[in-house]
Enzyme design. Structure first.
Site, mmCIF file in Angstrom:
data_model
loop_
_atom_site.group_PDB
_atom_site.id
_atom_site.type_symbol
_atom_site.label_atom_id
_atom_site.label_comp_id
_atom_site.label_asym_id
_atom_site.label_seq_id
_atom_site.Cartn_x
_atom_site.Cartn_y
_atom_site.Cartn_z
ATOM 1 N N GLU A 1 -2.183 -8.717 3.404
ATOM 2 C CA GLU A 1 -2.408 -9.154 4.783
ATOM 3 C C GLU A 1 -3.877 -9.057 5.188
ATOM 4 O OE1 GLU A 1 -2.072 -4.728 5.313
ATOM 5 O OE2 GLU A 1 -1.350 -6.253 3.913
ATOM 6 N N CYS B 1 0.840 -1.198 0.000
ATOM 7 C CA CYS B 1 0.000 0.000 0.000
ATOM 8 C C CYS B 1 0.884 1.261 0.000
ATOM 9 C CB CYS B 1 -0.992 -0.035 1.148
ATOM 10 S SG CYS B 1 -2.358 1.150 0.943
ATOM 11 N N HIS C 1 -3.743 -4.718 -0.052
ATOM 12 C CA HIS C 1 -3.260 -5.248 1.226
ATOM 13 C C HIS C 1 -3.326 -6.772 1.217
ATOM 14 C CE1 HIS C 1 -3.000 -1.535 3.664
ATOM 15 N NE2 HIS C 1 -3.979 -1.100 2.880
#
Length: 202
Positions: free
Chosen positions: A185, A79, A183
């Site tokens: 994650e 990001c 993202h």
């Protein structure tokens, strides 16, 4: 061992938790001198480009990252962390970035969009990916995005593209440097697979 750079701008807990789910040892790194101890590093980030670069400069982390990039060890920006890899950003005025990948960060241009898309680009979207080791086992995965700015770079640096009003670079790679605008994650199995692939890159 993976080092997660802690510069007061990152989505640190989510990145650390993703590493834990993959049974990978990870540590937060605030001391620039300790960066070289890690086999690979993650540069996360949520927030403003200028604030992030100011912190990296003040703490000496910028120089440490630049030195690390020369080691050949893998490094990934996520990001805002991806955006910092580039030459500059136009967010709140022109700000120099790390300059590890040629290109600039620009705001989504509504004049190029055929519909009135909302800014920021937020939610799930696909990456149309090239055949690349980071996408092993994946094809055009859905990932989670939150951003108002995107990278403009050379085609040779782009390993994935996304359409939001128009096509933009959403995943990049130059030598041992990698970047993802979404993202991983926060993107469930698809994102974990990308991070797992990154952890196996030599």
């Amino acid at each position: 061992m993976i080092g997660i750079i802690d510069y007061n701008m990152g989505n640190l807990a989510s990145v650390y938790n993703a590493c834990s789910l993959l049974d990978t040892k990870a540590s937060f790194v605030k001391d620039p001198e300790k960066l070289k101890q890690f086999d690979r590093i993650i540069l996360p980030g949520v927030g403003a480009f200028a604030d992030a670069m100011e912190h990296l400069n003040k703490t000496g982390m910028k120089e440490a990252i630049l030195q690390y990039s020369k080691s050949g060890n893998p490094m990934i920006g996520i990001c805002l962390g991806m955006q910092l890899l580039f030459d500059s950003s136009e967010e709140f005025g022109k700000t120099k970035g790390l300059g590890l990948i040629e290109g600039d960060i620009v705001k989504f241009d509504k004049s190029k969009m055929t519909e009135n898309f909302k800014i920021p680009h937020m939610g799930w979207n696909t990456i149309e990916n090239k055949k690349h080791k980071l996408f092993e086992g994946l094809k055009n995965p859905y990932l989670y995005f939150v951003h108002s700015y995107h990278a403009v770079t050379k085609e040779e640096n782009i390993i994935g593209k996304t359409i939001y009003g128009y096509e933009f670079a959403s995943a990049v790679n130059k030598n041992n440097i990698y970047g993802f605008q979404p993202h991983p994650e926060k993107s469930h199995d698809n994102g974990l697979k990308i991070l797992q692939n990154f952890m196996h890159i030599k």
